[in-house]
Design a protein around this motif. Structure first.
Motif, PDB file in Angstrom:
ATOM      1  N   ALA A  22       0.812  -1.140   0.189  1.00 21.85           N
ATOM      2  CA  ALA A  22       0.094  -0.097  -0.243  1.00 21.85           C
ATOM      3  C   ALA A  22       0.740   1.338  -0.162  1.00 21.85           C
ATOM      4  O   ALA A  22       1.845   1.260   0.966  1.00 21.85           O
ATOM      5  N   ALA A  23       0.346   2.223  -0.942  1.00 23.85           N
ATOM      6  CA  ALA A  23       1.417   3.519  -0.805  1.00 23.85           C
ATOM      7  C   ALA A  23       0.577   4.514  -0.343  1.00 23.85           C
ATOM      8  O   ALA A  23       0.790   5.664  -0.525  1.00 23.85           O
ATOM      9  N   MET A  24      -0.344   4.209   0.637  1.00 16.62           N
ATOM     10  CA  MET A  24      -1.089   5.200   1.487  1.00 16.62           C
ATOM     11  C   MET A  24      -1.548   4.860   3.043  1.00 16.62           C
ATOM     12  O   MET A  24      -1.439   3.524   3.030  1.00 16.62           O
ATOM     13  N   ALA A 154     -17.862   8.207  -9.401  1.00 15.73           N
ATOM     14  CA  ALA A 154     -17.729   7.570  -8.135  1.00 15.73           C
ATOM     15  C   ALA A 154     -16.330   7.283  -7.597  1.00 15.73           C
ATOM     16  O   ALA A 154     -16.032   7.489  -6.513  1.00 15.73           O
ATOM     17  N   LEU A 155     -15.683   6.691  -8.657  1.00 16.33           N
ATOM     18  CA  LEU A 155     -13.962   6.480  -8.320  1.00 16.33           C
ATOM     19  C   LEU A 155     -13.298   7.899  -8.209  1.00 16.33           C
ATOM     20  O   LEU A 155     -12.525   7.830  -7.329  1.00 16.33           O
ATOM     21  N   ALA A 156     -13.413   8.895  -9.057  1.00 14.41           N
ATOM     22  CA  ALA A 156     -12.987  10.007  -8.864  1.00 14.41           C
ATOM     23  C   ALA A 156     -13.283  10.568  -7.419  1.00 14.41           C
ATOM     24  O   ALA A 156     -12.221  11.482  -6.907  1.00 14.41           O
ATOM     25  N   THR A 157     -14.640  10.604  -7.140  1.00 14.42           N
ATOM     26  CA  THR A 157     -14.901  11.263  -5.533  1.00 14.42           C
ATOM     27  C   THR A 157     -14.318  10.303  -4.568  1.00 14.42           C
ATOM     28  O   THR A 157     -13.541  11.070  -3.617  1.00 14.42           O
ATOM     29  N   LEU A 158     -14.118   9.218  -4.655  1.00 12.63           N
ATOM     30  CA  LEU A 158     -13.180   8.307  -3.483  1.00 12.63           C
ATOM     31  C   LEU A 158     -11.839   8.751  -3.724  1.00 12.63           C
ATOM     32  O   LEU A 158     -11.145   8.774  -2.505  1.00 12.63           O
ATOM     33  N   VAL A 159     -11.092   9.018  -4.730  1.00 13.68           N
ATOM     34  CA  VAL A 159      -9.816   9.321  -5.042  1.00 13.68           C
ATOM     35  C   VAL A 159      -9.811  10.675  -4.212  1.00 13.68           C
ATOM     36  O   VAL A 159      -8.602  11.056  -3.450  1.00 13.68           O
ATOM     37  N   PRO A 166      -1.608  11.971  -5.298  1.00 10.26           N
ATOM     38  CA  PRO A 166      -0.207  11.391  -5.729  1.00 10.26           C
ATOM     39  C   PRO A 166      -0.089   9.974  -6.332  1.00 10.26           C
ATOM     40  O   PRO A 166       0.343   9.707  -7.106  1.00 10.26           O
ATOM     41  N   ALA A 167      -1.349   9.145  -6.232  1.00 10.58           N
ATOM     42  CA  ALA A 167      -1.655   7.729  -6.937  1.00 10.58           C
ATOM     43  C   ALA A 167      -1.778   7.986  -8.270  1.00 10.58           C
ATOM     44  O   ALA A 167      -1.489   7.103  -9.084  1.00 10.58           O
ATOM     45  N   LEU A 168      -2.010   9.368  -8.697  1.00 11.91           N
ATOM     46  CA  LEU A 168      -2.415   9.678 -10.146  1.00 11.91           C
ATOM     47  C   LEU A 168      -1.113  10.022 -10.698  1.00 11.91           C
ATOM     48  O   LEU A 168      -1.162  10.536 -11.956  1.00 11.91           O
ATOM     49  N   GLY A 169      -0.248  10.032 -10.008  1.00 13.98           N
ATOM     50  CA  GLY A 169       1.272  10.593 -10.596  1.00 13.98           C
ATOM     51  C   GLY A 169       1.505  11.893 -10.784  1.00 13.98           C
ATOM     52  O   GLY A 169       2.205  12.410 -11.566  1.00 13.98           O
ATOM     53  N   VAL A 170       0.599  12.779  -9.909  1.00 15.88           N
ATOM     54  CA  VAL A 170       0.967  14.296  -9.750  1.00 15.88           C
ATOM     55  C   VAL A 170       1.334  14.524  -8.268  1.00 15.88           C
ATOM     56  O   VAL A 170       0.957  14.105  -7.383  1.00 15.88           O
ATOM     57  N   SER A 171       2.013  16.031  -8.357  1.00 17.65           N
ATOM     58  CA  SER A 171       2.309  16.558  -6.957  1.00 17.65           C
ATOM     59  C   SER A 171       2.255  18.016  -7.062  1.00 17.65           C
ATOM     60  O   SER A 171       2.286  18.514  -8.330  1.00 17.65           O
TER      61      SER A 171
END
Length: 225
Positions: A22-24, A154-159, A166-171
């Motif tokens: 897990a990365a979170m 729904a997935l975007a809401t949870l993210v 950060p799991a989307l590769g952005v910072s």
């Protein structure tokens, strides 16, 4: 309902493909997966919010083992609020979802021993196609002008609620932009903000689960800065 469950999509985004870890924070991931299963059931018309609790509208199995297990549990239990179900379901849910992904051949279970007696399990990805599809849909939602489908929203809401940018590769600034866009998607889909049961029970039911998740994450991790 067939295919990969929403909670499974969320877990794959949260785990590192190579290390299988897990990365979170695991507490927020566990809460998020519990909310994801509830949202899945609400979107499928199986449960809805009524008189302060989540109730089963249709006990027909969805075809997803983990999701159907939760549906049966809700049907058999006394009424509980969305907040209560998010907390009740998080215990042991990750192991069941990982087991389901292993059976599907999406990840594999690597059982290692540390200090000679401590077993540590890792779950590196075997079939990257499932996660690739989730990431593609989220990327299109973040960058495109078209309204994402209900499941992607729904997935975007949870993210967004789980602080998983950060799991989307952005910072940095890009992560802030992503968070704003994810929040816009959630609001546009009716999954966050003001809740009204006048026109439909589906979106308000999802919205109440999302609100319960947000409170639980804030309690576990502290308010977002």
């Amino acid at each position: 309902m067939t295919g990969v469950a929403l909670a499974e999509e969320l877990l794959l985004l949260a785990y590192d493909d190579e290390t299988g870890k897990a990365a979170m924070p695991r507490i927020s991931l566990d809460l998020g997966m519990a909310a994801a299963v509830l949202i899945e059931l609400a979107l499928a018309g199986r449960i809805a919010y009524a008189e302060g609790s989540l109730a089963v509208l249709d006990p027909t199995p969805t075809g997803e083992p983990v999701t159907d297990g939760v549906l049966a549990r809700i049907a058999a239990d006394t009424p509980h609020s969305p907040s209560s179900w998010v907390q009740r379901l998080r215990h042991g849910l990750r192991d069941r979802i990982l087991g389901d992904l292993c059976r599907q051949g999406v990840v594999r279970d690597v059982d290692e021993t540390e200090l000679g007696f401590i077993h540590v399990h890792r779950y590196p990805v075997v079939n990257p196609a499932v996660e690739a599809d989730s990431r593609r849909r989220l990327a299109e939602a973040l960058t495109g002008s078209a309204t994402p489908d209900e499941r992607t929203a729904a997935l975007a809401t949870l993210v967004a609620v789980l602080r998983m940018e950060p799991a989307l590769g952005v910072s940095g600034a890009a992560a802030e932009d992503a968070r704003r866009r994810l929040t816009e998607i959630a609001s546009g889909a009716g999954f966050s903000g003001e809740v009204s049961l006048e026109d439909s029970v589906v979106r308000p039911s999802v919205g109440l689960v999302v609100a319960a998740l947000a409170r639980a994450v804030d309690a576990a991790l502290g308010p977002r800065r």
